[in-house]
Write an enzyme that holds these catalytic residues in place. Structure first.
Site, PDB file in Angstrom:
ATOM      1  N   GLU A 247      -6.780   6.917   6.008  1.00  0.00           N
ATOM      2  CA  GLU A 247      -6.073   8.169   6.257  1.00  0.00           C
ATOM      3  C   GLU A 247      -6.860   9.307   5.617  1.00  0.00           C
ATOM      4  O   GLU A 247      -7.554   9.114   4.617  1.00  0.00           O
ATOM      5  CB  GLU A 247      -4.668   8.137   5.636  1.00  0.00           C
ATOM      6  CG  GLU A 247      -3.734   7.116   6.235  1.00  0.00           C
ATOM      7  CD  GLU A 247      -2.898   7.685   7.368  1.00  0.00           C
ATOM      8  OE1 GLU A 247      -2.683   8.911   7.401  1.00  0.00           O
ATOM      9  OE2 GLU A 247      -2.451   6.890   8.214  1.00  0.00           O
TER      10      GLU A 247
ATOM     11  N   LYS B  92       1.840   4.548   1.531  1.00  0.00           N
ATOM     12  CA  LYS B  92       1.678   5.095   2.890  1.00  0.00           C
ATOM     13  C   LYS B  92       1.508   6.600   2.784  1.00  0.00           C
ATOM     14  O   LYS B  92       2.429   7.317   2.396  1.00  0.00           O
ATOM     15  CB  LYS B  92       2.874   4.755   3.770  1.00  0.00           C
ATOM     16  CG  LYS B  92       2.633   5.111   5.233  1.00  0.00           C
ATOM     17  CD  LYS B  92       3.783   4.704   6.120  1.00  0.00           C
ATOM     18  CE  LYS B  92       3.397   4.806   7.596  1.00  0.00           C
ATOM     19  NZ  LYS B  92       2.812   6.093   7.978  1.00  0.00           N
TER      20      LYS B  92
ATOM     21  N   ARG C 165       1.367  -3.892  17.401  1.00  0.00           N
ATOM     22  CA  ARG C 165       2.131  -3.946  16.169  1.00  0.00           C
ATOM     23  C   ARG C 165       2.327  -5.413  15.796  1.00  0.00           C
ATOM     24  O   ARG C 165       3.301  -6.050  16.188  1.00  0.00           O
ATOM     25  CB  ARG C 165       3.472  -3.231  16.335  1.00  0.00           C
ATOM     26  CG  ARG C 165       3.292  -1.753  16.641  1.00  0.00           C
ATOM     27  CD  ARG C 165       4.595  -0.986  16.574  1.00  0.00           C
ATOM     28  NE  ARG C 165       4.399   0.388  17.012  1.00  0.00           N
ATOM     29  CZ  ARG C 165       3.911   1.359  16.256  1.00  0.00           C
ATOM     30  NH1 ARG C 165       3.571   1.105  15.012  1.00  0.00           N
ATOM     31  NH2 ARG C 165       3.756   2.588  16.724  1.00  0.00           N
TER      32      ARG C 165
ATOM     33  N   ARG D  10      -4.613   9.320  10.720  1.00  0.00           N
ATOM     34  CA  ARG D  10      -5.323   8.039  10.728  1.00  0.00           C
ATOM     35  C   ARG D  10      -6.779   8.305  11.084  1.00  0.00           C
ATOM     36  O   ARG D  10      -7.080   9.020  12.053  1.00  0.00           O
ATOM     37  CB  ARG D  10      -4.687   7.107  11.757  1.00  0.00           C
ATOM     38  CG  ARG D  10      -5.232   5.674  11.776  1.00  0.00           C
ATOM     39  CD  ARG D  10      -4.625   4.842  10.691  1.00  0.00           C
ATOM     40  NE  ARG D  10      -5.016   3.443  10.780  1.00  0.00           N
ATOM     41  CZ  ARG D  10      -4.274   2.494  11.349  1.00  0.00           C
ATOM     42  NH1 ARG D  10      -3.102   2.792  11.883  1.00  0.00           N
ATOM     43  NH2 ARG D  10      -4.705   1.231  11.356  1.00  0.00           N
TER      44      ARG D  10
ATOM     45  N   PHE E 298      -7.775   1.949   3.520  1.00  0.00           N
ATOM     46  CA  PHE E 298      -6.949   0.782   3.202  1.00  0.00           C
ATOM     47  C   PHE E 298      -7.456  -0.498   3.851  1.00  0.00           C
ATOM     48  O   PHE E 298      -6.863  -1.558   3.661  1.00  0.00           O
ATOM     49  CB  PHE E 298      -5.492   1.014   3.589  1.00  0.00           C
ATOM     50  CG  PHE E 298      -5.266   1.530   4.988  1.00  0.00           C
ATOM     51  CD1 PHE E 298      -5.444   0.712   6.092  1.00  0.00           C
ATOM     52  CD2 PHE E 298      -4.883   2.841   5.191  1.00  0.00           C
ATOM     53  CE1 PHE E 298      -5.239   1.178   7.368  1.00  0.00           C
ATOM     54  CE2 PHE E 298      -4.660   3.322   6.475  1.00  0.00           C
ATOM     55  CZ  PHE E 298      -4.837   2.485   7.572  1.00  0.00           C
TER      56      PHE E 298
ATOM     57  N   ARG F 148      -6.695   8.082  15.363  1.00  0.00           N
ATOM     58  CA  ARG F 148      -5.957   6.922  15.842  1.00  0.00           C
ATOM     59  C   ARG F 148      -6.084   6.766  17.359  1.00  0.00           C
ATOM     60  O   ARG F 148      -6.133   5.651  17.879  1.00  0.00           O
ATOM     61  CB  ARG F 148      -4.473   7.053  15.454  1.00  0.00           C
ATOM     62  CG  ARG F 148      -3.567   6.040  16.106  1.00  0.00           C
ATOM     63  CD  ARG F 148      -2.154   6.155  15.575  1.00  0.00           C
ATOM     64  NE  ARG F 148      -1.214   5.431  16.417  1.00  0.00           N
ATOM     65  CZ  ARG F 148      -0.004   5.067  16.030  1.00  0.00           C
ATOM     66  NH1 ARG F 148       0.419   5.369  14.826  1.00  0.00           N
ATOM     67  NH2 ARG F 148       0.792   4.424  16.845  1.00  0.00           N
TER      68      ARG F 148
ATOM     69  N   ASP G 230       0.834  -1.202   0.000  1.00  0.00           N
ATOM     70  CA  ASP G 230       0.000   0.000   0.000  1.00  0.00           C
ATOM     71  C   ASP G 230       0.867   1.250   0.000  1.00  0.00           C
ATOM     72  O   ASP G 230       1.903   1.302   0.686  1.00  0.00           O
ATOM     73  CB  ASP G 230      -0.873   0.062   1.268  1.00  0.00           C
ATOM     74  CG  ASP G 230      -2.047  -0.885   1.231  1.00  0.00           C
ATOM     75  OD1 ASP G 230      -2.180  -1.626   0.241  1.00  0.00           O
ATOM     76  OD2 ASP G 230      -2.829  -0.883   2.200  1.00  0.00           O
TER      77      ASP G 230
ATOM     78  N   LYS H 257       5.842  -1.255   7.739  1.00  0.00           N
ATOM     79  CA  LYS H 257       5.969   0.019   7.023  1.00  0.00           C
ATOM     80  C   LYS H 257       7.425   0.267   6.640  1.00  0.00           C
ATOM     81  O   LYS H 257       8.346  -0.093   7.363  1.00  0.00           O
ATOM     82  CB  LYS H 257       5.432   1.171   7.870  1.00  0.00           C
ATOM     83  CG  LYS H 257       6.128   1.370   9.198  1.00  0.00           C
ATOM     84  CD  LYS H 257       5.431   2.432  10.024  1.00  0.00           C
ATOM     85  CE  LYS H 257       6.066   2.558  11.408  1.00  0.00           C
ATOM     86  NZ  LYS H 257       5.358   3.539  12.269  1.00  0.00           N
TER      87      LYS H 257
END
Length: 554
Positions: free
Chosen positions: A303, A254, A419, A259, A348, A274, A252, A425
């Protein structure tokens, strides 16, 4: 429960580097809090300020041990904590009393609120012992460095309740907060009842869930290796030296935005950040875009950012200006800002559509649904099993002004709130050689060390221009070294900030720049972290403010 017991546990957590020891200490305290609260369905299940208050203590303790206040904003800053009253000799503060005091401060507004807030804070800190004052100051400033992140607390809740950690993590994800989940699990009365209580937390349209986060990798090859999709590469430049991995991934773009999590139930649309703050009223264009999508109920992850007429993202601070809380703005000013800086949403992931929960479905299935629902609002992606193609996609994204890429396993479910290994990323790394101008006293686990460093770029006309602060990337060995080094360079010490002679050069990695009125140069580094100290360079060889400004156009 007395605040002193939480302070003692915080000390024990800060004193060890063992995650297991931290978890055990927190779990022990949570068992004691839960024992005081009583099981669900008893008198402890009320909210009348009696036993109900003791049940609230579970949530309060969980928040404090994670280094947070339950009130997102209290109006207090670190400057208001510099001159604390004489501490109390004996502990007397309870968790509910402390929480109520911060709630009163958070509710204050209008003329005279600053004076009233300071009086409230003075009374609270005056009733605290020296150790309790330190804990409270760390909670207010967000500088409680005890090494107990929320993930450790979540695992401690599971240990204390006798339930699987994955069950707690999932409930926290769906609840959007650890406190309510801890309260349900720890006051259920038995592990079996706790498991049933955790199962009651489900995805609800309109209630935000904790977002899935990505790990980091220095280049696309390393990201593929983390996902088990290919060998690591030394850099993106040599990614083409490796053959295709044979395992397809999604790559994707970024985006450098904010967010957002968008919930739609008919015409009712809510937009969350976020951190799960509700910003619906400030982003009418995102609400309108969500209402236009071909579904009645939706939960989308994505986003939002300001995009120029050429399709290139505008500087991040323009996007941040739209999402930031601005209490002084009138409705007319908000409308004018929205008209001049229009946000565009890009999604996304999709977590729910028209009664169908998608959290546990693999990404490849969620992406198929996303493309049908989001259309042109879907983030641009490449699905490939070719390492060369993935690296080229990254280079293209960076060249067009994007932040980088996120490489994703097509098999992973939506593992929110931590995570996970399913998303990685990759961003280009910028570095600068800057000069340390001052350093702050450490707190929590870093107490006794000099920690947070002030960073300055060289001004060709003389002096240095401050660009921000950081304590990221510092090992214990580095903290020990810099404490000795900056004491040698010390020019003044007010008990919190140690100003130093501008001689020590440090290499800093950062993700970008944003305009800032906080610093005299009008710029601030984004996500700055220490790479190494440069004893081979003098301050006269540090990067200039002109070099820093050149990154605005890169």
């Amino acid at each position: 429960m007395l605040l002193a017991e939480v302070a003692a546990t915080s000390d024990a957590v800060a004193a060890t580097r063992s995650r297991l020891a931290k978890r055990a200490a927190i779990a022990d305290l949570l068992r004691r809090v839960a024992a005081d609260a009583g099981p669900s369905g008893t008198a402890g299940d009320t909210d009348d300020g009696g036993d109900g208050g003791r049940r609230d203590e579970v949530e309060i303790a969980v928040a404090y041990l994670a280094g947070e206040l339950r009130q997102r904003r209290t109006g207090l800053g670190w400057r208001s904590l510099r001159d604390l009253p004489t501490p109390a000799e004996e502990p007397s503060l309870t968790l509910t009393a402390v929480d109520a005091a911060f709630a009163r401060m958070a509710d204050l507004s209008g003329p005279g609120s600053a004076t009233a807030r300071q009086a409230e804070a003075g009374a609270l800190f005056g009733a605290a012992t020296a150790r309790e004052q330190s804990l409270l100051a760390g909670l207010v400033s967000g500088e409680l460095r005890q090494g107990a992140l929320d993930s450790v607390v979540v695992d401690a809740v599971a240990e204390a309740a006798g339930v699987p950690a994955d069950a707690v993590r999932r409930a926290v994800m769906l609840a959007g907060a650890t406190g309510p989940v801890a309260r349900a699990a720890l006051t259920a009365g038995s592990p079996e009842a706790a498991t049933e209580a955790l199962a009651t937390f489900r995805l609800t349209v309109g209630r935000p869930v904790r977002p899935m986060l990505a790990q980091s990798a220095p280049d696309v090859g390393a990201a593929l290796e983390k996902l088990g999709a290919g060998p690591a590469t030394g850099s993106d430049d040599d990614a083409g030296d490796h053959p295709p991995s044979g395992t397809a991934v999604a790559v994707d773009v970024k985006l450098d935005g904010i967010r957002i999590q968008v919930h739609r139930d008919g015409d009712d649309v809510r937009v969350f950040t976020r951190s799960l703050d509700d910003i619906t009223e400030r982003v009418p264009e995102i609400v309108a875009a969500a209402r236009a999508l071909p579904a009645r109920t939706l939960v989308l992850d994505g986003e939002a950012l300001v995009v120029g007429p050429d399709g290139v993202p505008r500087p991040f601070q323009e996007t941040a200006a739209r999402s930031a809380t601005q209490g002084e703005r009138s409705a007319a000013e908000e409308a004018e800002l929205a008209a001049s800086l229009e946000l565009s949403p890009f999604f996304f992931d999709v977590l729910h559509v028209d009664g169908r929960d998608l959290l546990d479905e693999p990404l490849r299935d969620r992406l198929a649904v996303l493309d049908d629902v989001a259309g042109t609002h879907a983030v641009r992606r490449l699905v490939t099993d070719d390492a060369d193609a993935a690296a080229a996609f990254f280079e293209g994204a960076v060249a067009e002004g994007q932040e980088g890429v996120v490489v994703k396993s097509l098999d992973t479910p939506y593992a929110a709130g931590r995570r996970g290994a399913g998303w990685v990323k990759v961003k280009p790394r910028h570095t600068l050689d800057l000069v340390v101008l001052a350093v702050e006293q450490g707190s929590g686990r870093r107490r006794g060390w000099l920690s947070n460093i002030w960073l300055g770029a060289r001004d060709p006309d003389g002096g240095f221009v401050m660009l921000g602060k950081t304590f990221k990337g510092m090992t214990d060995e580095m903290l020990e070294w810099q404490t000795r080094r900056f004491r040698e360079l010390e020019t003044s010490d007010d008990g919190y900030v140690v100003h130093v002679r501008p001689e020590q050069v440090v290499e800093i990695a950062f993700d970008g720049l944003q305009r800032s009125t906080r610093y005299p140069g009008g710029l601030a580094l984004r996500f700055a972290r220490v790479l190494r100290y440069r004893d081979d360079k003098t301050a006269a060889e540090a990067d200039t403010i002109d070099t820093v400004r050149s990154y605005l156009s890169t």
